[in-house]
Design a protein around this motif. Structure first.
Motif, PDB file in Angstrom:
ATOM      1  N   UNK A  68       0.912  -1.206   0.109  1.00 26.20           N
ATOM      2  CA  UNK A  68       0.028  -0.010  -0.074  1.00 26.20           C
ATOM      3  C   UNK A  68       0.800   1.395   0.051  1.00 26.20           C
ATOM      4  N   UNK A  69       1.846   1.338   0.768  1.00 26.18           N
ATOM      5  CA  UNK A  69       2.885   2.306   0.792  1.00 26.18           C
ATOM      6  C   UNK A  69       3.404   2.615  -0.511  1.00 26.18           C
ATOM      7  N   UNK A  70       3.853   1.616  -1.113  1.00 24.31           N
ATOM      8  CA  UNK A  70       4.365   1.774  -2.604  1.00 24.31           C
ATOM      9  C   UNK A  70       3.254   2.154  -3.602  1.00 24.31           C
ATOM     10  N   UNK A  71       2.277   1.675  -3.666  1.00 27.14           N
ATOM     11  CA  UNK A  71       1.236   1.932  -4.480  1.00 27.14           C
ATOM     12  C   UNK A  71       0.858   3.386  -4.367  1.00 27.14           C
ATOM     13  N   UNK A  72       0.648   3.734  -3.114  1.00 26.70           N
ATOM     14  CA  UNK A  72       0.281   5.314  -3.064  1.00 26.70           C
ATOM     15  C   UNK A  72       1.707   6.084  -3.646  1.00 26.70           C
ATOM     16  N   UNK A  73       2.696   5.717  -3.289  1.00 25.13           N
ATOM     17  CA  UNK A  73       3.904   6.490  -4.017  1.00 25.13           C
ATOM     18  C   UNK A  73       3.905   6.552  -5.241  1.00 25.13           C
ATOM     19  N   UNK A  74       3.617   5.203  -6.079  1.00 22.71           N
ATOM     20  CA  UNK A  74       3.759   5.316  -7.288  1.00 22.71           C
ATOM     21  C   UNK A  74       2.532   6.190  -8.000  1.00 22.71           C
ATOM     22  N   UNK A  75       1.584   6.141  -7.293  1.00 19.50           N
ATOM     23  CA  UNK A  75       0.429   7.141  -7.824  1.00 19.50           C
ATOM     24  C   UNK A  75       0.736   8.305  -7.803  1.00 19.50           C
TER      25      UNK A  75
END
Length: 260
Positions: A187-194
Motif C-alpha cells: 500500500x505504501x508503494x502503491x500510493x507513492x507510485x500514484x
C-alpha cells in the motif's frame, strides 16, 4: 536451512481478473482517475501499476506456508520490491503465478527471504515479474526449520485481498515487537507510485513498465508519509518517501516508463 528453502517453488496458481477487482483496488487507494473505473473501455478498467500484488498474493502465501513455520509467519514485514510489467494485466485475463525462493540471508533485524513471482497469461506470455523481499523480524536463518487497525489498512486488506494480520491486528503486531500495526508495504508503494504517475508521467499509469524500491522503514498506524522526487539515474523517475519524523520509509525508488 538455506539449502532446503532456496529454490523451493509453488504454483502455478490461477487468478481470473474481473472489473470489480480492478476497480476495488483503485478505490482502496482513493484514486479519482476515471480510467480506473471505466467499464466501457475496450479492455475494461485500467489496472493500477501496483495491482499485480493482488494476484501474486496467493502464491506468496502458499510459499510462506511451505517454507516458514506457522509461529514465525506473523513476524514478516515487506523489505524490498522489484516489479517488471511486461504488459498491463486486463479484465478477462486468466493469470498463472509461480513463486520461487531466490535468495535468503541474515539481516541485522532478522532474516531476509526474496521470492520471485512470475506471472504468465493463458497463452504463456509473461505479464509481470516481481522480486518480493520479506524480513522476518528477530528470526535467524536456523530458526526457519520447516519446509513441508486502522481503517486504511482494513480497507486496503479487503480491496486488495491481501491478508497479513501484522497490518490490522494489534495483538499480532505487538507479538512481533511493534507498538501498533503498520501499513502494508504494497500500500505504501502503491500510493507513492500514484504520486509519481500524477506528477511525472502525465497521469498515465499505463506508461509504468518497472518499479524498483527498498523498504527502509515502517509506516505506523495511524500516521502519514511524504513522497519526494529525487535525482534519477538515467533509467527512470527517482523517488523516496519519509514518515512524519523525517525518517525514510521508501528509498532508492525508481519508476521506469515506456510509451505504450
Amino acid at each position: 536451512m538455506t539449502a532446503t528453502v532456496l529454490g523451493v517453488q509453488v504454483g502455478p496458481l490461477r487468478q481470473d481478473l474481473d472489473a470489480r477487482w480492478l476497480m476495488a483496488y483503485a478505490a482502496g487507494l482513493g484514486e479519482r482517475d476515471r480510467r480506473y473505473f471505466d467499464t466501457l473501455a475496450a479492455h475494461g478498467p485500467l489496472a493500477h501499476p501496483l495491482f499485480p500484488v493482488c494476484y501474486e498474493w496467493p502464491a506468496a502465501v502458499a510459499m510462506r506456508d511451505r517454507t516458514i513455520p506457522a509461529a514465525l509467519q506473523p513476524r514478516s514485514v515487506h523489505a524490498s520490491h522489484r516489479l517488471v510489467i511486461h504488459r498491463p494485466p486486463r479484465v478477462g485475463d486468466t493469470l498463472l503465478t509461480t513463486a520461487r525462493v531466490t535468495d535468503i540471508r541474515p539481516r541485522r533485524s532478522g532474516t531476509l527471504i526474496v521470492t520471485r513471482l512470475e506471472t504468465l497469461d493463458a497463452a504463456g506470455a509473461r505479464v509481470t515479474t516481481t522480486d518480493y523481499g520479506s524480513v522476518y523480524r528477530g528470526v535467524r536463518p536456523d530458526d526457519l526449520t520447516g519446509i513441508s487497525p486502522r481503517g486504511e489498512a482494513l480497507v486496503y486488506t479487503e480491496c486488495a485481498r491481501i491478508w497479513n494480520p501484522i497490518h490490522t491486528d494489534v495483538a499480532v503486531a505487538r507479538a512481533a515487537g511493534l507498538p501498533n500495526p503498520i501499513l502494508h508495504g504494497t500500500a505504501t508503494l502503491a500510493l507513492a507510485v500514484s504520486r509519481v504517475v500524477a506528477r511525472e508521467l502525465g497521469g498515465e499509469p499505463a506508461r509504468v513498465a518497472e518499479v524498483h524500491v527498498r523498504f527502509s522503514g515502517m509506516v505506523p498506524l495511524p500516521s502519514s508519509f511524504t513522497v519526494r522526487g529525487r535525482p534519477g539515474d538515467g533509467r527512470g523517475v527517482g523517488f523516496d518517501a519519509v514518515g512524519p519524523d523525517g525518517r525514510p520509509v521508501l528509498s532508492q525508488g525508481v519508476v521506469i516508463a515506456c510509451n505504450r
